[in-house]
Scaffold this motif. Structure first.
Motif, short mmCIF file in Angstrom:
data_model
loop_
_atom_site.label_atom_id
_atom_site.label_comp_id
_atom_site.label_asym_id
_atom_site.label_seq_id
_atom_site.Cartn_x
_atom_site.Cartn_y
_atom_site.Cartn_z
N ILE A 25 0.89 -1.17 0.00
CA ILE A 25 0.00 0.00 0.00
C ILE A 25 0.92 1.22 0.00
CG2 ILE A 25 -1.87 1.26 1.12
CD1 ILE A 25 -2.86 -1.32 2.33
N LYS A 26 0.72 2.09 -1.00
CA LYS A 26 1.61 3.25 -1.14
C LYS A 26 1.49 4.13 0.10
CE LYS A 26 1.01 3.69 -6.13
NZ LYS A 26 -0.37 3.78 -6.67
N PRO A 27 2.60 4.80 0.47
CA PRO A 27 2.53 5.64 1.67
C PRO A 27 1.35 6.62 1.63
CG PRO A 27 4.78 5.55 0.84
CD PRO A 27 3.94 4.77 -0.13
N GLU A 28 1.12 7.21 0.46
CA GLU A 28 0.06 8.22 0.39
C GLU A 28 -1.34 7.62 0.55
OE1 GLU A 28 2.32 7.52 -1.93
OE2 GLU A 28 1.50 7.63 -3.98
N ASP A 29 -1.46 6.31 0.39
CA ASP A 29 -2.77 5.66 0.54
C ASP A 29 -2.93 4.95 1.89
OD1 ASP A 29 -3.37 6.40 -2.06
OD2 ASP A 29 -2.59 4.53 -2.91
N THR A 30 -1.84 4.90 2.65
CA THR A 30 -1.85 4.00 3.82
C THR A 30 -2.72 4.50 4.96
OG1 THR A 30 0.34 3.17 3.25
CG2 THR A 30 -0.37 2.85 5.52
N ALA A 31 -2.65 5.79 5.29
CA ALA A 31 -3.43 6.27 6.45
C ALA A 31 -4.92 6.05 6.17
CB ALA A 31 -3.13 7.74 6.73
N ARG A 32 -5.35 6.36 4.95
CA ARG A 32 -6.77 6.17 4.59
C ARG A 32 -7.15 4.69 4.71
NH1 ARG A 32 -8.92 4.01 0.51
NH2 ARG A 32 -6.96 4.02 -0.64
N ALA A 33 -6.29 3.80 4.16
CA ALA A 33 -6.61 2.37 4.19
C ALA A 33 -6.70 1.86 5.63
CB ALA A 33 -5.55 1.58 3.41
N VAL A 57 0.98 4.61 9.04
CA VAL A 57 0.25 3.77 10.01
C VAL A 57 0.14 4.53 11.33
CG1 VAL A 57 0.31 1.64 11.38
CG2 VAL A 57 0.87 1.57 8.94
N GLY A 58 1.25 5.13 11.76
CA GLY A 58 1.24 5.92 12.99
C GLY A 58 0.26 7.08 12.92
N GLN A 59 0.20 7.70 11.73
CA GLN A 59 -0.73 8.81 11.53
C GLN A 59 -2.18 8.33 11.70
OE1 GLN A 59 -0.07 10.56 7.64
NE2 GLN A 59 -2.12 11.47 7.65
N ALA A 60 -2.49 7.17 11.11
CA ALA A 60 -3.85 6.63 11.23
C ALA A 60 -4.18 6.29 12.68
CB ALA A 60 -4.01 5.40 10.33
N ILE A 61 -3.21 5.74 13.40
CA ILE A 61 -3.44 5.41 14.82
C ILE A 61 -3.82 6.69 15.57
CG2 ILE A 61 -2.32 4.65 16.96
CD1 ILE A 61 -0.53 2.82 15.18
N ALA A 62 -3.04 7.75 15.32
CA ALA A 62 -3.30 9.02 16.03
C ALA A 62 -4.65 9.60 15.63
CB ALA A 62 -2.17 10.01 15.73
N GLU A 63 -4.95 9.56 14.33
CA GLU A 63 -6.20 10.18 13.85
C GLU A 63 -7.43 9.38 14.25
OE1 GLU A 63 -6.20 11.03 9.63
OE2 GLU A 63 -4.35 12.20 9.83
N SER A 64 -7.27 8.08 14.48
CA SER A 64 -8.44 7.22 14.72
C SER A 64 -9.13 7.56 16.04
CB SER A 64 -8.03 5.75 14.75
OG SER A 64 -7.31 5.47 15.95
N GLY A 65 -8.35 8.06 16.99
CA GLY A 65 -8.91 8.31 18.32
C GLY A 65 -9.13 7.03 19.12
N LEU A 66 -8.75 5.88 18.55
CA LEU A 66 -8.93 4.62 19.29
C LEU A 66 -7.88 4.54 20.40
CD1 LEU A 66 -9.42 2.26 16.21
CD2 LEU A 66 -11.15 2.79 17.96
N PRO A 67 -8.26 4.01 21.56
CA PRO A 67 -7.27 3.84 22.63
C PRO A 67 -6.16 2.92 22.13
CG PRO A 67 -9.51 3.40 23.43
CD PRO A 67 -9.60 3.53 21.95
#
Ligand SMILES: NC(=O)c1ccc[n+]([C@@H]2O[C@H](COP(=O)([O-])OP(=O)(O)OC[C@H]3O[C@@H](n4cnc5c(N)ncnc54)[C@H](OP(=O)(O)O)[C@@H]3O)[C@@H](O)[C@H]2O)c1
Length: 277
Positions: A25-33, A57-67
């Motif tokens: 998964i390309k870096p630019e598509d990863t947070a969304r995926a 992946v780290g960006q998605a973790i932070a943005e998700s708001g999940l504990p």
């Protein structure tokens, strides 16, 4: 919501048996995926330094708001960082990119022709002892590589992540893993799509009213392996997640078993010596 079973590792940690892989998964598509995968219900993400998308992946973790404690994040030490000093630096970069310690950290490939994976393993033990990861394991280790680790170190790997799918059943390595309390993680669980037009698997899909991908992922689950199919399509992410409300019979499991042709999709671990340039 579907409950994904947990597997207890040999160090007492628990890992969701089904996760989401982000290889290719390309870096630019990863947070969304990854955010879409969280939306579907996945809580376990499998990345690697080699994939070039840990930061996203780290960006998605932070943005998700999940504990964070509800998530299980795996990464892998790259082939160019087997030397213990290089491993220390690479591990620190992973922890920074992912926004904190990993749940599971693997030696990605043994690279037996290139270096000494036992020294690398000692660097993994140090990373665990420093709190950079909860658990440590290996990937693509063959039986002789595992035998050396067991003989020359204190820590039995928590997992061995290897290529497994209906065309590559991996009976010998899986049996060795099981005998030594090492959980098997099955990478490329649908052989990157190769198995999807197999006539026997299509027949099983017809009989069960499921897709071939679901039949194959369910087969892995019933064999006790940990899987993390990759998809960039939310519909296929949901399809791959929807495998806990049916079961294959023993006879159906045996028919998937019988598809084995010992054919790898990826590199042979004994010959893999690729170092990123
Ligand atoms: N340790 C290692 O050396 C190693 C090596 C390889 C992989 N892995 C890990 O294992 C994970 C999974 O393996 P993988 O990505 O190689 O292959 P995979 O999960 O077996 O297959 C992924 C491919 O199948 C397609 N796909 C996914 N679900 C589908 C469905 N329900 N129906 C039809 N097509 C579907 C995807 O396309 P779309 O994206 O278009 O849906 C993609 O092309 C990786 O992401 C990585 O985390 C580890």
């Amino acid at each position: 919501m579907t409950t994904v079973p947990d597997i207890t590792l040999n160090d007492g940690a628990t890992i969701p048996q089904l996760g989401f892989g982000v290889f290719q998964i390309k870096p630019e598509d990863t947070a969304r995926a990854v955010l879409e995968a969280f939306e579907v219900g996945y809580r376990h993400i499998d990345t690697a330094q080699m994939y070039g998308n840990e930061r996203e992946v780290g960006q998605a973790i932070a943005e998700s708001g999940l504990p964070r404690e509800e998530l299980f994040i795996t990464s892998k030490l790259n082939n160019d960082s087997h030397d213990p000093a290089a491993a220390r630096e690479a591990t620190a970069r992973s922890v920074d990119a992912l926004g904190g310690p990993m749940d599971l950290y693997l030696v990605h490939w043994p690279m037996p022709a290139v270096g000494d994976y036992v020294q690398t393993w000692h660097a993994m033990e140090a990373a665990r002892d420093a709190g950079q990861t909860r658990s440590i394991g290996v990937s693509n280790f063959q039986i002789p590589h595992l035998e050396r680790l067991l003989a020359e170190s204190e820590t039995v790997p928590a997992v061995n992540q290897i290529e497994v799918h209906p065309y590559l059943r991996q009976d010998a390595v899986r049996a060795f893993n099981r005998e030594h309390g090492i959980a098997t993680q099955a990478w490329s669980p649908i052989s990157q799509g190769d198995v999807l037009d197999d006539p026997e698997l299509l027949a099983l899909a017809g009989e069960t009213g499921r897709t071939v991908a679901q039949v194959v992922l369910r087969w892995h689950i019933q064999r006790g392996d940990i899987v993390f199919p990759k998809s960039t399509s939310p519909a296929r992410m949901a399809e791959n997640f929807d495998i806990f409300d049916f079961a294959l019979t023993d006879a159906q499991v045996a028919r998937v078993d019988a598809c084995n042709i010992d054919r790898r999709r990826g590199p042979d671990p004994d010959e893999m010596n690729w170092i990123p340039g």
